[in-house]
Design an enzyme around this catalytic site. Structure first.
Site, PDB file in Angstrom:
ATOM      1  N   LYS B  64       0.834  -1.211   0.000  1.00 15.21           N
ATOM      2  CA  LYS B  64       0.000   0.000   0.000  1.00 15.21           C
ATOM      3  C   LYS B  64       0.869   1.261   0.000  1.00 15.21           C
ATOM      4  O   LYS B  64       1.846   1.338   0.732  1.00 15.21           O
ATOM      5  CB  LYS B  64      -0.894  -0.031   1.246  1.00 15.21           C
ATOM      6  CG  LYS B  64      -1.749   1.212   1.448  1.00 15.21           C
ATOM      7  CD  LYS B  64      -2.819   1.354   0.397  1.00 15.21           C
ATOM      8  CE  LYS B  64      -3.389   2.766   0.373  1.00 15.21           C
ATOM      9  NZ  LYS B  64      -4.329   2.972  -0.742  1.00 15.21           N
ATOM     10  N   ILE B  90      -9.317   6.400  -2.836  1.00 16.83           N
ATOM     11  CA  ILE B  90      -8.974   6.058  -1.452  1.00 16.83           C
ATOM     12  C   ILE B  90      -8.239   7.244  -0.816  1.00 16.83           C
ATOM     13  O   ILE B  90      -8.455   7.556   0.350  1.00 16.83           O
ATOM     14  CB  ILE B  90      -8.080   4.791  -1.396  1.00 16.83           C
ATOM     15  CG1 ILE B  90      -8.690   3.637  -2.210  1.00 16.83           C
ATOM     16  CG2 ILE B  90      -7.814   4.370   0.053  1.00 16.83           C
ATOM     17  CD1 ILE B  90     -10.020   3.137  -1.759  1.00 16.83           C
ATOM     18  N   ASN B 146       5.758   6.574  -6.347  1.00 19.41           N
ATOM     19  CA  ASN B 146       4.446   6.889  -6.919  1.00 19.41           C
ATOM     20  C   ASN B 146       4.345   8.390  -7.200  1.00 19.41           C
ATOM     21  O   ASN B 146       4.182   9.187  -6.283  1.00 19.41           O
ATOM     22  CB  ASN B 146       3.351   6.440  -5.945  1.00 19.41           C
ATOM     23  CG  ASN B 146       1.962   6.663  -6.495  1.00 19.41           C
ATOM     24  OD1 ASN B 146       1.801   7.109  -7.632  1.00 19.41           O
ATOM     25  ND2 ASN B 146       0.956   6.362  -5.711  1.00 19.41           N
ATOM     26  N   CYS B 149      -0.476   9.264  -8.232  1.00 22.83           N
ATOM     27  CA  CYS B 149      -1.760   9.053  -7.563  1.00 22.83           C
ATOM     28  C   CYS B 149      -2.717  10.183  -7.929  1.00 22.83           C
ATOM     29  O   CYS B 149      -2.431  11.350  -7.655  1.00 22.83           O
ATOM     30  CB  CYS B 149      -1.603   8.992  -6.053  1.00 22.83           C
ATOM     31  SG  CYS B 149      -3.203   8.808  -5.238  1.00 22.83           S
ATOM     32  N   LYS B 184       6.716   5.008 -10.751  1.00 20.00           N
ATOM     33  CA  LYS B 184       5.398   4.626 -11.270  1.00 20.00           C
ATOM     34  C   LYS B 184       4.762   5.813 -11.978  1.00 20.00           C
ATOM     35  O   LYS B 184       4.506   6.855 -11.379  1.00 20.00           O
ATOM     36  CB  LYS B 184       4.506   4.153 -10.120  1.00 20.00           C
ATOM     37  CG  LYS B 184       3.137   3.654 -10.567  1.00 20.00           C
ATOM     38  CD  LYS B 184       2.451   2.862  -9.454  1.00 20.00           C
ATOM     39  CE  LYS B 184       1.048   2.453  -9.815  1.00 20.00           C
ATOM     40  NZ  LYS B 184       0.406   1.672  -8.742  1.00 20.00           N
ATOM     41  N   ASN B 211      -0.436   3.838 -13.837  1.00 19.34           N
ATOM     42  CA  ASN B 211      -1.335   4.063 -12.717  1.00 19.34           C
ATOM     43  C   ASN B 211      -2.745   4.234 -13.295  1.00 19.34           C
ATOM     44  O   ASN B 211      -2.954   4.061 -14.497  1.00 19.34           O
ATOM     45  CB  ASN B 211      -0.889   5.300 -11.929  1.00 19.34           C
ATOM     46  CG  ASN B 211      -1.384   5.265 -10.471  1.00 19.34           C
ATOM     47  OD1 ASN B 211      -2.515   4.862 -10.198  1.00 19.34           O
ATOM     48  ND2 ASN B 211      -0.550   5.708  -9.557  1.00 19.34           N
ATOM     49  N   GLY B 236      -8.955  -1.648 -13.928  1.00 12.56           N
ATOM     50  CA  GLY B 236      -9.708  -2.803 -14.429  1.00 12.56           C
ATOM     51  C   GLY B 236      -9.523  -2.987 -15.919  1.00 12.56           C
ATOM     52  O   GLY B 236      -8.847  -2.197 -16.588  1.00 12.56           O
ATOM     53  N   GLY B 262      -2.079  -2.381 -15.487  1.00 13.82           N
ATOM     54  CA  GLY B 262      -3.248  -1.636 -15.958  1.00 13.82           C
ATOM     55  C   GLY B 262      -4.258  -2.595 -16.550  1.00 13.82           C
ATOM     56  O   GLY B 262      -4.197  -2.910 -17.733  1.00 13.82           O
ATOM     57  N   GLY B 263      -5.141  -3.116 -15.729  1.00 13.49           N
ATOM     58  CA  GLY B 263      -6.240  -3.944 -16.218  1.00 13.49           C
ATOM     59  C   GLY B 263      -5.905  -5.372 -16.593  1.00 13.49           C
ATOM     60  O   GLY B 263      -6.714  -6.042 -17.230  1.00 13.49           O
TER      61      GLY B 263
END
Lengths: 257, 321
Positions: B64, B90, B146, B149, B184, B211, B236, B262-263
């Site tokens: 996380k 989130i 990251n 985000c 990322k 991302n 997804g 990615g998906g």
């Protein structure tokens, strides 16, 4: 916890939009406690749908849910003999071992989780279940069959006692000697139930719902803080893993042991 | 190389223990028993799914997203379903780097799995500080920076959408740690290759992409956004072709290795992303639909290698010209 396809061995429509499925799995029932839920796949939808458990038999678990959108409609259209892809049981349930004489307060589709508690306590339990109107009333016979003293009430006075569940619970609570309130229903009902418990100085456990993805505590989508608002506190509670059943102390949700 | 025979859909899962040596991969000088990595934010710290199977079945886990101080995250609703995917907002809820080091790393360190620490900050200095803290402890194998985000106001995507900012953050982390650094990248940019090159120039050892794509949904009954934070990140299968395209472009623009994501939800998807140029890949949202997805993908990839006469999966990296 398991992720598995489980057979629907009984399907019953309780009203136009609410269905009961009995799922055939001794493995699942052995692990499941009142108040826990299953995250169920709806064919063609990306996310699973969290649905709470209504009955826990020796080799079956039953769920009761209302059609609220495409996902729940797809699941509701499954028939007896078909398989349901479930992930569960998930979350923490009610502390049924801790108390002797519970008052159950259920609001609408929040009533089914109360049934699994009534099954456990039988005559030692009292349930006050509130619905919008006579058409929305579900599970009355199921509750009565457990031996639970069952009071049905409707907002529009079309069936049973008049008024909402907490209003009616208030009238009966005095003579009941209840040592806990277990409640599930809309947030406004839960807030009123928490207030009632505080007034009567009885512990309360409430079951919450929130939009979620994983159902196991990995994605952190279903955060919850103080009851009834959107405020996220530093407590990092999540409906799926820390709940869905929580205690309440001083207006704050408390994780159960 | 075989003719790309497709996988049989008829199979038993989980299947009997198989030799999956053909999936062994070295990525950023770290050993991965397979190229399957759980994506940051979809797998916690690896504890939740251990009720179903051991974490060590995976090649790696990206934990996380971790910040310097604890972060409570965004208000709810944080999740909205979309056609073939989902939006999340989130807001990087996490207990902070110290809590990660004290409470999560000791258990992760004991496991036979590559541990990727995903970090996020408000300033380049903060990124550097987190990386430095993580480097003092044994256990972290790779730092994933990251800069993409979409759900936090400060930092996050702000760094990932400018060459200069991406360079500055990468450089700050590079100078703070000797661990391999993987940045990322955000897909919410006009030219991902420019950002990728800036990270490479600043000393990144590798890149991970993509991302989530910034998206939004409206509840027509209430006429308001579904997400409390209005917008969120789309993930997804819906974003998979975008991921393939961006990995393909980036692999041709930089010399450093790529972790694709990615998906991805099937072994066929994994093959595609590797053929586009990824050496390893991450599985995210697919886990919510099927908790066993990472294991099924690893198993199917090894079966694909067997029926196509591929000795090691690395043979297919970037084969698509």
């Amino acid at each position: 916890m398991l992720q598995k396809e489980i057979k629907i061995n009984q399907k019953q429509w309780l009203n136009k939009t609410t269905v009961l499925f009995t799922l055939d799995s001794a493995e699942l029932s052995a692990q499941t406690r009142p108040g826990q839920f299953l995250n169920i796949k709806a064919d063609g939808k990306f996310l699973r749908r969290p649905i709470s458990v209504a009955q826990i038999g020796t080799d079956t678990v039953s769920i009761v849910f209302e059609i609220r959108g495409d996902g729940t409609r797809i699941i509701a259209e499954k028939n007896t003999g078909e398989m349901l892809d479930i992930l569960g049981p998930l979350g923490k349930g009610f502390s049924v071992e801790k108390y002797k004489k519970p008052l159950l307060i259920g609001g609408g589709i929040g009533s089914p989780p109360m049934l699994s508690i009534a099954e456990k306590y039988g005559e030692a339990s009292t349930a006050v279940l509130g619905f919008r109107n006579a058409e929305a009333v579900i599970l009355e016979g199921f509750f009565k069959n457990t031996g639970c003293t069952t009071m049905i009430c409707t907002d529009d006075r079309s069936y049973g006692y008049a008024g909402n569940a907490v209003f009616n619970a208030q009238k009966f609570i005095g003579g009941g000697n209840f040592d806990v309130i277990f409640a599930c229903g809309p947030k406004v009902m839960l807030k009123a139930a928490v207030k009632l418990a505080e007034e009567k100085k009885i512990p309360i456990e409430i079951s919450l719902e929130e939009r979620m993805a994983c159902g196991v505590g990995a994605c952190l989508g279903c955060a919850c803080g103080e009851i009834g608002d959107n405020k996220i506190t530093q407590t990092y509670l999540h409906v799926c893993k820390d709940g869905p059943v929580f205690g309440v102390e001083n207006g704050q949700l408390v994780k159960l042991q | 190389m075989g003719e790309g025979k497709t996988l049989s859909t008829e199979r038993v899962f989980p299947s009997p223990k198989k030799n999956m040596d053909c999936l062994h991969t070295k990525f950023l000088n770290v050993d991965f028993k397979n190229p399957v990595i759980a994506a940051s934010g979809t797998y916690g710290y690896g504890r939740e799914y251990e009720n179903l199977y051991p974490l060590e079945k995976l090649g790696g886990i990206s934990v996380k997203g971790t910040t310097l101080l604890p972060k409570p995250g965004n208000p709810v609703p944080r999740i909205a379903e979309t056609p073939s995917g989902m939006l999340n907002s989130i807001g990087l809820e996490n207990p902070g780097i110290d809590a990660f080091i004290n409470n999560e790393l000791p258990d992760l360190q004991k496991k036979d799995i590559a541990v990727i620490l995903n970090i996020s900050g408000n300033t380049p200095e903060q990124y550097g500080e987190i990386a430095a803290k993580a480097s003092l402890q044994p256990g972290v194998d790779i730092i994933e920076v990251n800069i993409s985000c979409p759900n936090v106001k400060q930092g996050g995507a702000a760094f990932g959408t400018s060459k200069e900012a991406a360079f500055a953050v990468t450089k700050a982390v590079r100078e703070a740690t000797n661990l391999p650094v993987m940045v990322k990248l955000s897909p919410n940019v006009t030219k991902i290759t420019e950002i990728a090159k800036a990270c490479e120039d600043a000393g990144a050892d590798g890149l991970s992409l993509i991302n989530t794509l910034l998206g939004m949904r409206i509840d027509v009954k209430t006429r308001r956004p579904i997400l409390a934070n209005v917008m969120g990140g789309l993930s997804g299968p819906a974003i998979f072709p975008v991921a393939v395209r961006m990995v393909y472009e980036t692999a041709r623009a930089v010399k450093i290795p790529i972790c694709g994501m990615g998906g991805i939800s099937t072994a066929e998807d994994a093959l595609e992303i590797m053929m586009a140029g990824a050496q390893t890949f991450q599985i995210g949202a697919a886990i919510f639909a099927d908790a066993y997805a990472p294991l099924k993908i690893a198993e199917d990839l090894s079966e694909w290698c067997r029926i196509n006469g591929v000795k090691n999966i690395s043979e297919i990296i970037g084969v698509c010209k």
